[in-house]
Design an enzyme around this catalytic site. Structure first.
Site, PDB file in Angstrom:
ATOM      1  N   SER A 119     -10.644  -0.350   3.310  1.00 46.44           N
ATOM      2  CA  SER A 119      -9.878  -0.562   4.551  1.00 46.44           C
ATOM      3  C   SER A 119      -9.438   0.785   5.123  1.00 46.44           C
ATOM      4  O   SER A 119      -8.800   1.565   4.415  1.00 46.44           O
ATOM      5  CB  SER A 119      -8.624  -1.391   4.266  1.00 46.44           C
ATOM      6  OG  SER A 119      -8.993  -2.599   3.671  1.00 46.44           O
ATOM      7  N   ARG A 129       0.819  -1.225   0.000  1.00 48.99           N
ATOM      8  CA  ARG A 129       0.000   0.000   0.000  1.00 48.99           C
ATOM      9  C   ARG A 129       0.850   1.272   0.000  1.00 48.99           C
ATOM     10  O   ARG A 129       0.507   2.267   0.647  1.00 48.99           O
ATOM     11  CB  ARG A 129      -0.960   0.033   1.192  1.00 48.99           C
ATOM     12  CG  ARG A 129      -1.968  -1.064   1.226  1.00 48.99           C
ATOM     13  CD  ARG A 129      -2.900  -1.060   0.006  1.00 48.99           C
ATOM     14  NE  ARG A 129      -3.732  -2.234   0.034  1.00 48.99           N
ATOM     15  CZ  ARG A 129      -3.349  -3.410  -0.476  1.00 48.99           C
ATOM     16  NH1 ARG A 129      -2.187  -3.546  -1.094  1.00 48.99           N
ATOM     17  NH2 ARG A 129      -4.156  -4.440  -0.400  1.00 48.99           N
ATOM     18  N   GLU A 134      -5.073   4.287   6.529  1.00 52.01           N
ATOM     19  CA  GLU A 134      -4.720   4.081   5.119  1.00 52.01           C
ATOM     20  C   GLU A 134      -5.086   5.266   4.203  1.00 52.01           C
ATOM     21  O   GLU A 134      -4.257   5.684   3.400  1.00 52.01           O
ATOM     22  CB  GLU A 134      -5.378   2.792   4.597  1.00 52.01           C
ATOM     23  CG  GLU A 134      -4.907   2.437   3.199  1.00 52.01           C
ATOM     24  CD  GLU A 134      -5.604   1.220   2.611  1.00 52.01           C
ATOM     25  OE1 GLU A 134      -5.431   0.119   3.137  1.00 52.01           O
ATOM     26  OE2 GLU A 134      -6.302   1.385   1.602  1.00 52.01           O
TER      27      GLU A 134
HETATM   28  C1  LIG Z   1     -15.327   0.021  -1.048  1.00 56.43           C
HETATM   29  C2  LIG Z   1     -13.852   0.210  -1.243  1.00 56.43           C
HETATM   30  C3  LIG Z   1     -13.030  -0.882  -1.411  1.00 56.43           C
HETATM   31  C4  LIG Z   1     -11.652  -0.713  -1.610  1.00 56.43           C
HETATM   32  N1  LIG Z   1     -10.896  -1.821  -1.782  1.00 56.43           N
HETATM   33  C5  LIG Z   1      -9.564  -1.695  -1.994  1.00 56.43           C
HETATM   34  C6  LIG Z   1      -8.754  -2.842  -2.209  1.00 56.43           C
HETATM   35  O1  LIG Z   1      -9.231  -3.971  -2.250  1.00 56.43           O
HETATM   36  N2  LIG Z   1      -7.419  -2.653  -2.380  1.00 56.43           N
HETATM   37  C7  LIG Z   1      -6.855  -1.417  -2.378  1.00 56.43           C
HETATM   38  O2  LIG Z   1      -5.631  -1.316  -2.555  1.00 56.43           O
HETATM   39  N3  LIG Z   1      -7.602  -0.299  -2.184  1.00 56.43           N
HETATM   40  C8  LIG Z   1      -8.932  -0.408  -1.997  1.00 56.43           C
HETATM   41  N4  LIG Z   1      -9.708   0.716  -1.791  1.00 56.43           N
HETATM   42  C9  LIG Z   1      -9.074   2.037  -1.775  1.00 56.43           C
HETATM   43  C10 LIG Z   1      -9.192   2.792  -3.145  1.00 56.43           C
HETATM   44  O3  LIG Z   1     -10.020   2.093  -4.002  1.00 56.43           O
HETATM   45  C11 LIG Z   1      -7.827   2.952  -3.833  1.00 56.43           C
HETATM   46  O4  LIG Z   1      -6.896   3.570  -2.972  1.00 56.43           O
HETATM   47  C12 LIG Z   1      -7.927   3.800  -5.106  1.00 56.43           C
HETATM   48  O5  LIG Z   1      -6.732   3.666  -5.845  1.00 56.43           O
HETATM   49  C13 LIG Z   1      -8.191   5.283  -4.829  1.00 56.43           C
HETATM   50  O6  LIG Z   1      -8.467   5.916  -6.075  1.00 56.43           O
HETATM   51  P1  LIG Z   1      -9.151   7.361  -6.112  1.00 56.43           P
HETATM   52  O7  LIG Z   1      -9.102   7.833  -7.518  1.00 56.43           O
HETATM   53  O8  LIG Z   1     -10.468   7.328  -5.500  1.00 56.43           O
HETATM   54  O9  LIG Z   1      -8.128   8.188  -5.203  1.00 56.43           O
HETATM   55  P2  LIG Z   1      -8.398   9.525  -4.357  1.00 56.43           P
HETATM   56  O10 LIG Z   1      -9.042   9.167  -3.063  1.00 56.43           O
HETATM   57  O11 LIG Z   1      -9.064  10.543  -5.188  1.00 56.43           O
HETATM   58  O12 LIG Z   1      -6.886   9.969  -4.072  1.00 56.43           O
HETATM   59  C14 LIG Z   1      -6.060   9.117  -3.326  1.00 56.43           C
HETATM   60  C15 LIG Z   1      -4.611   9.634  -3.393  1.00 56.43           C
HETATM   61  O13 LIG Z   1      -4.134   9.557  -4.734  1.00 56.43           O
HETATM   62  C16 LIG Z   1      -3.629  10.827  -5.159  1.00 56.43           C
HETATM   63  N5  LIG Z   1      -3.924  10.933  -6.598  1.00 56.43           N
HETATM   64  C17 LIG Z   1      -5.134  10.797  -7.210  1.00 56.43           C
HETATM   65  N6  LIG Z   1      -4.977  10.882  -8.553  1.00 56.43           N
HETATM   66  C18 LIG Z   1      -3.648  11.103  -8.770  1.00 56.43           C
HETATM   67  C19 LIG Z   1      -2.856  11.284  -9.961  1.00 56.43           C
HETATM   68  N7  LIG Z   1      -3.375  11.252 -11.180  1.00 56.43           N
HETATM   69  N8  LIG Z   1      -1.508  11.492  -9.818  1.00 56.43           N
HETATM   70  C20 LIG Z   1      -0.932  11.514  -8.586  1.00 56.43           C
HETATM   71  N9  LIG Z   1      -1.637  11.342  -7.435  1.00 56.43           N
HETATM   72  C21 LIG Z   1      -2.973  11.135  -7.533  1.00 56.43           C
HETATM   73  C22 LIG Z   1      -4.358  11.848  -4.311  1.00 56.43           C
HETATM   74  O14 LIG Z   1      -3.597  13.020  -4.202  1.00 56.43           O
HETATM   75  C23 LIG Z   1      -4.460  11.090  -2.977  1.00 56.43           C
HETATM   76  O15 LIG Z   1      -3.272  11.217  -2.254  1.00 56.43           O
HETATM   77  C24 LIG Z   1     -11.091   0.582  -1.623  1.00 56.43           C
HETATM   78  C25 LIG Z   1     -11.931   1.704  -1.458  1.00 56.43           C
HETATM   79  C26 LIG Z   1     -13.303   1.523  -1.298  1.00 56.43           C
HETATM   80  C27 LIG Z   1     -14.190   2.720  -1.163  1.00 56.43           C
END
Ligand SMILES: Cc1cc2nc3c(=O)[nH]c(=O)nc-3n(C[C@H](O)[C@H](O)[C@H](O)COP(=O)(O)OP(=O)(O)OC[C@H]3O[C@@H](n4cnc5c(N)ncnc54)[C@H](O)[C@@H]3O)c2cc1C
Length: 339
Positions: A237, A159, A333
């Site tokens: 998580s 992670r 996380e």
């Molecule tokens: C129901 C649920 C289940 C999940 N299950 C998992 C799982 O099984 N495994 C897992 O690993 N994660 C899981 N997650 C967490 C999440 O899905 C991941 O972390 C995902 O990659 C976040 O993407 P986002 O676009 O929503 O990020 P955001 O929440 O919008 O941003 C997260 C971070 O990424 C940065 N960021 C966003 N876009 C960019 C970019 N283009 N360049 C540089 N930095 C950027 C932001 O600045 C921030 O620090 C889960 C979340 C939910 C809600």
């Protein structure tokens, strides 16, 4: 064209639906618009937003956030796929399966954008993004340099990646390339990963015939085990699973013989934070509008009009309870931005 939203409601842009606003949200539809976005800032630049599924925001974020909204997926060689940062992760997974490419099936149904996926090296059911990663392109927010990062440059770990370090937080990931396997390249079972306990159980009698079948199993397990964020707003998580050195784990195991432990390399084990939270009697517990899901103890849920501040206060009570009982400090996380 840039989309500028003043006093933007962050609850509409995050899976936790926490009450909160940012002075200005700028949606960028092409990487070449980043320079215009910089000129359009109101106050300081406060960070990036993908789909907000791994983010906790306070009630009022002062300044501007940039939302990455450019999309597109293409096959750049028989076994390589390129996806733009604003693409939805699960749509990429489904697209690759439609192209008869295997490799992303275990990562089915993870919410969020492609651009955010390398940040925390998303992982599930025994596979991490780093195992399918080829390279990525990023643009620097300050000096506009465009740079390609290969696997060794990203320092992926559980992670985490180099992009979480302060020194690399100015990089905006614009596109990501993946190395996948065409399904006709040989015996599918040799490259499908189903050694994870839930999947082993599902495929105890017969191995999955192809990546689609494995993806379907992952989707069904996830739907049963995890609360749906559209019904119970959450960020997946909320805490990392502690990774501890073997002597510390053996000491804990002597005190708590039922503690599940999972080897992680030669010298470490991972311990499920959910197990410890459940043992503290917190699964299903609520405090006002926030609570621990009764489906999965690692998931915190916004049951109403909660704010980021109230969610974090509740998270602290969980951290303290685990600390008192097990002597371990859980770390959060999601990305947290309070003001
Ligand atoms: C129901 C649920 C289940 C999940 N299950 C998992 C799982 O099984 N495994 C897992 O690993 N994660 C899981 N997650 C967490 C999440 O899905 C991941 O972390 C995902 O990659 C976040 O993407 P986002 O676009 O929503 O990020 P955001 O929440 O919008 O941003 C997260 C971070 O990424 C940065 N960021 C966003 N876009 C960019 C970019 N283009 N360049 C540089 N930095 C950027 C932001 O600045 C921030 O620090 C889960 C979340 C939910 C809600």
């Amino acid at each position: 064209m840039l989309e500028i939203i003043d006093n933007a409601d962050l609850s509409a842009h995050t899976s936790l639906r926490l009450q909160g606003r940012v002075d200005r949200l700028i949606r960028v539809h092409h990487p070449t618009e980043l320079a215009d976005a910089k000129r359009a800032l109101r106050g300081a630049f406060r960070g990036l937003l993908g789909e907000g599924t791994n983010s906790v925001f306070g009630s009022h974020i002062q300044g501007s956030m940039i939302q990455i909204a450019w999309r597109g997926i293409e096959r750049i060689s028989p076994n390589q796929v390129r996806a733009q940062a604003g693409e939805n992760w699960d749509e990429l997974v489904q697209w690759s399966l439609c192209q008869e490419l295997q490799g992303l099936e275990n990562l089915s149904m993870i919410p969020g954008s492609v651009g955010a996926a390398p940040i925390q090296n998303i992982g599930a059911y025994g596979v991490e993004l780093s195992q399918r990663f080829s390279e990525l392109e990023a643009v620097h927010w300050e000096h506009h340099e465009r740079k390609r990062f290969r696997l060794a440059d990203c320092f992926f770990s559980y992670r985490s990646s180099i992009f979480k370090q302060l020194s690399h937080q100015g990089w905006i990931i614009s596109q990501v390339d993946f190395q996948l396997n065409p399904q006709d390249a040989g015996d599918p079972s040799s490259v499908l990963h189903y050694a994870y306990p839930d999947l082993m159980q599902r495929f105890a009698c017969a191995a999955p015939r192809n990546a689609r079948e494995l993806a379907q199993a992952v989707r069904s397990i996830r739907s049963h085990k995890l609360p749906d964020p559209n019904i119970e707003p959450n960020a997946g998580s909320f805490f990392h699973n502690p990774r501890l050195s073997n002597p510390i784990v053996m000491d804990l195991k002597a005190r708590f013989p039922e503690l599940p432990i999972y080897p992680d390399g030669a010298h470490h084990h991972k311990i499920p934070a959910a197990w410890m939270i459940e043992r503290c009697g917190l699964k299903g517990q609520r405090q006002g509008d926030v609570g621990v899901s009764d489906k999965h103890a690692l998931v915190l849920v916004n049951y109403g009009q909660a704010s980021g501040e109230s969610l974090l206060a509740f998270a602290q009570t969980i951290i303290q309870a685990v600390q008192q009982r097990f002597g371990l400090t859980l770390s959060i996380e999601p990305r947290v931005l309070l003001r």
